[in-house]
Design a protein around this motif. Structure first.
Motif, PDB file in Angstrom:
ATOM      1  N   SER A 298       0.834  -1.207   0.000  1.00 32.55           N
ATOM      2  CA  SER A 298       0.000   0.000   0.000  1.00 32.55           C
ATOM      3  C   SER A 298       0.871   1.261   0.000  1.00 32.55           C
ATOM      4  O   SER A 298       0.594   2.217  -0.739  1.00 32.55           O
ATOM      5  CB  SER A 298      -0.966   0.010   1.189  1.00 32.55           C
TER       6      SER A 298
ATOM      7  N   GLU B 167       4.375 -10.923   0.788  1.00 31.53           N
ATOM      8  CA  GLU B 167       3.281  -9.959   0.660  1.00 31.53           C
ATOM      9  C   GLU B 167       2.809  -9.887  -0.793  1.00 31.53           C
ATOM     10  O   GLU B 167       1.617  -9.835  -1.083  1.00 31.53           O
ATOM     11  CB  GLU B 167       3.712  -8.569   1.137  1.00 31.53           C
TER      12      GLU B 167
ATOM     13  N   GLU C 189      -0.968 -10.879  -2.259  1.00 28.89           N
ATOM     14  CA  GLU C 189      -1.781  -9.966  -3.076  1.00 28.89           C
ATOM     15  C   GLU C 189      -2.080 -10.580  -4.452  1.00 28.89           C
ATOM     16  O   GLU C 189      -3.183 -10.428  -4.988  1.00 28.89           O
ATOM     17  CB  GLU C 189      -1.073  -8.618  -3.219  1.00 28.89           C
TER      18      GLU C 189
ATOM     19  N   ARG D 288      -4.878 -12.867  -4.082  1.00 31.33           N
ATOM     20  CA  ARG D 288      -6.127 -12.143  -3.827  1.00 31.33           C
ATOM     21  C   ARG D 288      -6.720 -11.594  -5.120  1.00 31.33           C
ATOM     22  O   ARG D 288      -7.925 -11.648  -5.346  1.00 31.33           O
ATOM     23  CB  ARG D 288      -5.860 -10.986  -2.837  1.00 31.33           C
ATOM     24  N   ARG D 289      -5.822 -11.083  -6.005  1.00 30.59           N
ATOM     25  CA  ARG D 289      -6.340 -10.458  -7.230  1.00 30.59           C
ATOM     26  C   ARG D 289      -6.262 -11.379  -8.445  1.00 30.59           C
ATOM     27  O   ARG D 289      -6.455 -10.935  -9.570  1.00 30.59           O
ATOM     28  CB  ARG D 289      -5.621  -9.147  -7.521  1.00 30.59           C
TER      29      ARG D 289
END
Ligand SMILES: C[S@@+](CC[C@H](N)C(=O)[O-])C[C@H]1O[C@@H](n2cnc3c(N)ncnc32)[C@H](O)[C@@H]1O
Length: 125
Positions: A20, A76, A80, A83-84
């Motif tokens: 982020s 990390e 991600e 997740r996507r």
């Protein structure tokens, strides 16, 4: 709560390198990178960290391979990616030793100046 884990290679706080945070801090750079990206090109993100640039390259249509030595940051990035439903290939390895199966790339990025962390003796000096 602040995240005070450190990325071992150079002792940067993970807080500045989370996906982020890097997505935000790389945003001003993207206008310079975006014109270089064409759908279908093969892109390599060296020392990719948590994958902020790799995901942007993929969003722009590139087939992306991204490599970093930090298990924390690659972890990390892979979380991600799952997740996507991303197809970015995240490799956890030292770029100075890794032997890529692909030897030709349309675009290679090295963002965040990781080269200052490379041991000088690896440059033959
Ligand atoms: C300042 S961070 C930049 C990360 C990412 N490029 C970005 O812009 O968000 C530097 C990165 O280089 C990685 N790194 C340093 N030396 C490396 C090496 N020899 N092989 C692979 N990764 C390395 C670190 O793990 C870290 O993720």
């Amino acid at each position: 709560m602040a995240d005070d884990r450190y990325v071992p290679v150079f002792n940067w706080p993970i807080g500045e390198l989370t996906l982020s945070e890097r997505t935000k801090s790389l945003a001003p750079l993207w206008e310079h990178i975006a014109p270089l990206v064409q759908p279908g090109m093969r892109a390599l993100d060296l020392c990719c960290g948590s994958g902020a640039a790799a995901f942007r390259l993929e969003d722009a249509g590139a087939a992306v391979t991204a490599i970093d030595s930090s298990p924390l940051l690659i972890g990390e990035a892979r979380t991600e990616a799952a997740r996507r439903n991303s197809a970015v290939e995240f490799i956890q390895a030292d770029v100075l030793d890794y032997r890529f199966e692909t030897v030709a790339w349309d675009l290679a990025l090295v963002l965040g100046n990781p080269i200052i962390d490379f041991p000088p003796e690896r440059f033959g000096g």
